[in-house]
Design a protein around this motif. Structure first.
Motif, short mmCIF file in Angstrom:
data_model
loop_
_atom_site.label_atom_id
_atom_site.label_comp_id
_atom_site.label_asym_id
_atom_site.label_seq_id
_atom_site.Cartn_x
_atom_site.Cartn_y
_atom_site.Cartn_z
N ARG A 74 -39.87 -13.97 4.32
CA ARG A 74 -40.79 -13.47 3.28
C ARG A 74 -40.14 -12.33 2.50
O ARG A 74 -40.25 -12.26 1.26
CB ARG A 74 -42.09 -12.99 3.92
N ASN A 75 -39.46 -11.43 3.21
CA ASN A 75 -38.79 -10.32 2.54
C ASN A 75 -37.69 -10.79 1.60
O ASN A 75 -37.52 -10.29 0.49
CB ASN A 75 -38.20 -9.37 3.58
N GLU A 76 -36.92 -11.81 2.06
CA GLU A 76 -35.84 -12.35 1.23
C GLU A 76 -36.41 -13.02 -0.01
O GLU A 76 -35.83 -12.94 -1.10
CB GLU A 76 -35.00 -13.35 2.03
N GLN B 141 -39.16 -12.16 -1.59
CA GLN B 141 -39.53 -11.08 -2.50
C GLN B 141 -38.31 -10.49 -3.19
O GLN B 141 -38.33 -10.19 -4.39
CB GLN B 141 -40.28 -9.99 -1.73
N GLN C 267 -41.04 -13.25 8.92
CA GLN C 267 -41.20 -12.05 8.11
C GLN C 267 -39.96 -11.76 7.29
O GLN C 267 -40.03 -11.36 6.12
CB GLN C 267 -41.52 -10.86 9.02
N SER C 268 -38.78 -12.00 7.90
CA SER C 268 -37.53 -11.79 7.20
C SER C 268 -37.41 -12.72 6.01
O SER C 268 -36.95 -12.33 4.92
CB SER C 268 -36.35 -11.99 8.15
#
Length: 282
Positions: free
Chosen positions: A23-25, A27, A20-21
């Motif tokens: 994916r956030n990075e 974005q 998830q981290s």
């Protein structure tokens, strides 16, 4: 819940968090790129843009991008490390499951593995319709233990297990279900073909020597009794085992060293019942 299960769940949770981290990075990187593109577009449209200020903005955005990329690489490495740990954990769990489902003496599947296979046979009834459960028992096994000792009994058990492996096809499931009893699951066979398989195994064991390795003492003759039931003649796993066990009981109490099909018992009982009804009416 075992410590192994807790560790596995913890690793899975950490791995999910890392994904998830990442994916956030990703974005955030896309947003930084969009911001930099917007700044460049505005600079092209405005002739009065302050060149120094523009360079500062570009450097700031570029540095931010580099920091995000570096963090992404670090988290990617951490994710790969966690993934490797999870893979090792999975391998260990598979090993533990294999050990838990194996009989330590004969190295055949044990009762636990047999119960799992038996349940599987009724999850997809159509696939297992032309299948059978065979139960076999070593005749007079207690006599071997009492006469020659338990080491001799172990030798007989391992020899029987070896003969079963050699006599049966690789895809046939064979298990030691306890004591001197074994179970065989065969698929894609008619009742006559199952009888032939049973007889082949019975004759192979009856014709094999059973001797001590060091003492050369003859433990034989060793014979087996077999009983089987076709899946199509049972409503569930419990009934299948019960009928195969009943057939084995008849084999043991009608002289041993023989094969009994449960369908033959049912047919004989039906004939006797019909005969009794006829006598009652006369």
């Amino acid at each position: 819940m075992s410590a192994l299960d807790v560790s596995q769940r913890k690793l899975v949770a950490e791995f999910s968090a890392l994904l998830q981290s990442l994916r956030n990075e990703k974005q955030l990187l896309q947003q930084r790129g969009d911001d930099l593109g917007s700044v460049c577009a505005e600079a092209d449209q405005s002739k009065s843009a302050n060149v120094v200020l523009l360079h500062c903005i570009i450097e700031t955005v570029t540095e931010a991008n580099d920091r995000v990329k570096g963090l992404g690489r670090a988290q990617k490495a951490a994710a790969v490390h966690r993934f490797n740990e999870l893979d090792q954990m999975r391998r260990k769990l598979d090993e533990y499951k294999q050990i838990a489902g194996t009989d330590s003496l004969t190295h055949l599947p044990n009762r636990r593995a047999f119960d799992e296979r038996l349940a599987l046979m009724f999850e997809d009834r159509c696939e297992w319709e032309m299948s059978a459960l065979i139960l076999l028992d070593i005749d007079h096994f207690k006599r071997v233990n009492d006469t020659h000792g338990h080491l001799a009994g172990d030798k007989v058990l391992t020899t029987v297990a070896s003969i079963l492996r050699v006599s049966l096809k690789k895809e046939v499931f064979v298990a030691r279900t306890g004591g001197e009893e074994f179970a065989i699951v065969v698929g894609g066979q008619t009742s006559d073909e199952v009888t032939s398989i049973c007889e082949s195994v019975r004759l192979a064991i009856a014709g094999s020597p059973f001797r001590g390795i060091k003492s050369d003492i003859d433990y034989g003759p060793i014979t087996i009794s077999l009983g089987f039931c076709m899946v199509q003649n049972a409503v569930d796993a419990v009934a299948l085992y019960g009928k195969a066990d009943e057939a084995l009981y008849h084999a043991k109490h009608s002289g041993r060293n023989r094969t009994v099909d449960h369908a033959a018992i049912s047919a004989r009982n039906s004939a006797q019942h019909a005969h009794q009804n006829t006598e009652d009416r006369s």
